[in-house]
Each structure stands twice: as C-alpha cells, then as structure tokens.
Design an enzyme around this catalytic site. Sequence first.
Site, PDB file in Angstrom:
ATOM      1  N   PHE A  16       0.816  -1.217   0.000  1.00  0.00           N
ATOM      2  CA  PHE A  16       0.000   0.000   0.000  1.00  0.00           C
ATOM      3  C   PHE A  16       0.851   1.269   0.000  1.00  0.00           C
ATOM      4  CE2 PHE A  16      -3.904  -2.110   2.095  1.00  0.00           C
ATOM      5  CZ  PHE A  16      -4.595  -2.114   0.902  1.00  0.00           C
ATOM      6  N   ASN A  41       7.401  -3.318   4.184  1.00  0.00           N
ATOM      7  CA  ASN A  41       8.671  -2.695   3.766  1.00  0.00           C
ATOM      8  C   ASN A  41       8.520  -1.193   3.517  1.00  0.00           C
ATOM      9  OD1 ASN A  41       7.104  -3.482   1.490  1.00  0.00           O
ATOM     10  ND2 ASN A  41       8.889  -3.327   0.145  1.00  0.00           N
ATOM     11  N   HIS A 135      10.152 -13.802   0.734  1.00  0.00           N
ATOM     12  CA  HIS A 135      10.628 -13.343  -0.572  1.00  0.00           C
ATOM     13  C   HIS A 135      11.825 -14.227  -0.895  1.00  0.00           C
ATOM     14  CE1 HIS A 135      11.508 -10.076  -3.660  1.00  0.00           C
ATOM     15  NE2 HIS A 135      12.537 -10.911  -3.753  1.00  0.00           N
ATOM     16  N   ASP A 246       0.905  -8.745  -5.410  1.00  0.00           N
ATOM     17  CA  ASP A 246       2.153  -7.982  -5.255  1.00  0.00           C
ATOM     18  C   ASP A 246       2.002  -6.602  -5.883  1.00  0.00           C
ATOM     19  OD1 ASP A 246       4.719  -7.446  -4.366  1.00  0.00           O
ATOM     20  OD2 ASP A 246       5.707  -8.408  -6.071  1.00  0.00           O
TER      21      ASP A 246
END
Length: 344
Positions: A16, A41, A135, A246
């Site tokens: 976001f 992140n 990831h 993603d």
Amino acid sequence: MTQITLLTPDDWHLHFRDGDMLQETVPATARLFQRAIVMPNLLPPVTDAKLASAYRERILAARPEGSSFEPLMTIFLTNDTSKQDIIDAKAAGVVAAKLYPAGATTNSDAAVKGLDALFPIFETMAEIGMLLLVHGEVTESHIDIFDREALFIERNLSRIVDAFPQLKVVFEHITTKEAAEFVTSASDNVAATITPQHLLLNRNDLLVGGVRPHNFCLPVLKRNIHQEALRAAVATGSSKFFLGTDSAPHEKHRKESACGCAGCYSAWSALELYAQVFDDLGVIEKLEGFASTHGPDFYGLPRNTGTVTLVKESWTVPSEIILPNGNPIVPFFAGEEVNWKVKS
C-alpha cells in the site's frame, strides 16, 4: 461461460505504501478485495506490534466511506527481531512475519543478513501460529538475477521447511518452475502466491522491442518455460496456490528513469486479469478457489460471505492514474484490453 460469480476474494500480498499514496492504493484494493496481506517494507520498516498497529490505523483511515475492507498486518524480520517481538505482534493481531533477504526488493536494506540467526524466531512463530512469508531470492551480487529464486530454494527455503515442519510458510510471488515444483511436493504447511504479471508475461515482455519499465518487478519476469509452469500450477486447482497481486505502486517518473523502480501496480485490474488467465487456460471454474478460498483456508481464517460477479466484456485499462499529490502513476496493463469486467 460469459459470467462467473465468486465469493468475495482477498489479496494475500500487496504494497500500500504510506502517506498520501494510501488515498489511492487502499480504495483501489477495497474496490473488490475484502482483505489483504499488507507488506511491511516501509521506510522505516514495520518491525514490531506498535508500528504495525499504527500503520493499520492509517490504512483504515484511507478506506472509502462505508467500506468494511480489512488490512491483515505483517512485520518485517530483521537480525534484531526477538521472540518477544513475535509474541507481542501476534497479540496485537499481526498474522505473519516477512522474510526479506537484504537488498532483495524495495526498502529491504534492513532485512536479514544471516538466516540461521532467525531459527529461534521461526521456532517461536511455529509455536504460536504466526505464518512466515518469504521473498525467496538470494542476493549475492555475483549470482545471475534469473537464477536467484531457484538457488534460494536449494540453499535456504528447503532448510527452513525441513527444520520447522509445523511452521506455515508462504513462498510469495513465485516465478519459476522450480518454485512451483517445490511447493507442490512440500507438506500441506507450504503454499505460494502468484501474481498476475507472472502468469501473463515472461521476460520477452520486459525486454523485446525496448525496455518495458512498467513490466519490471522483483522477482524479475523469467523465461517462457517458467511462465508456463506457473500457469499449469494454477490450472490444477491445487489449494497450495492462491492470489497475491504484489501490487506495488511507484510514480511514473520513478519507473521511467535511468534506474527505474521495481513493481507493477495491478490493483485496478488484477482480478479481471486473473479471470482472463483462467479463461485462457479453460479452467475459469477454478478461479474461485485461487481467488477466494485457498488463501483463507491456509491462513486459518473464515471465508468471505459476499460475492463478486465478473462478466465476459472487454474494457481498456487506463493509461495513467493521477495520484493525490498530482503526479501520475501507470497501472499494470495500461492501455491494454482486458476480456473480463466486474459487473457493477
């Protein structure tokens, strides 16, 4: 089939961002998705319960009026993460912790540099029922970018899964044949998300006829054999694979530059594009599992009760969207025709 009705879907992996960008990204996702796993992140990263709770409040404040959209929060694992951080995060409603190798993606410099140091953390997560989101790329500079996912499985992910069989692990945004095979053969505690871009595109769509910056994401698009393996995986209807866009917004000038940012902003077209893929594969009836049931079942959350209807009707993705700050952003598949549309 020209119409399909699904249980309301969820997005199990998105970005976001923060600040005024939330006024764009949250409504875009809340348009169709009931819940979303929110990546941590930011700068600085969301590393504990307090930061996650504050970020959640900012997201909730950006929801459209009347929306019941629910952000599902995560924390960012670092070499400083403690067992107490995990326990406190779980108590605050955080559902998962995210493992980024340092330097693997946007704003991941604070991430993990020594995987073994986190094994006690993984043990705590397994004990209290917090999911691990991964990831999956190695990041050593000498390793070819197209090989980094397969090497991560061999060096790291297989070790984690073997050492912690009770830990639920989501291998996020998988891009390779090796990843699809690993997830398929692993225990029921291992699953994966797949993005629309990795189902629709391969590296030719990034590099042939000029560099296509709006198709650039991490993990990078791979060759056609990997794209086909991902398409085959979702076509099986296996509950190990579910929707994670993603969706990762960057302003137009940050993508169209000498050192462009990685990420495809797909929130405005993702469900429709997934429908197109499943229709092309002749398995449109399996879209609901991928979009609406496999994810909550794996996370141990209730399925949504509402519905969304898609009709087979062409429309064109906008060429750009103007952000609240006045700058443009180019959505994924900009200017392209999509064959499925949400019934209003």
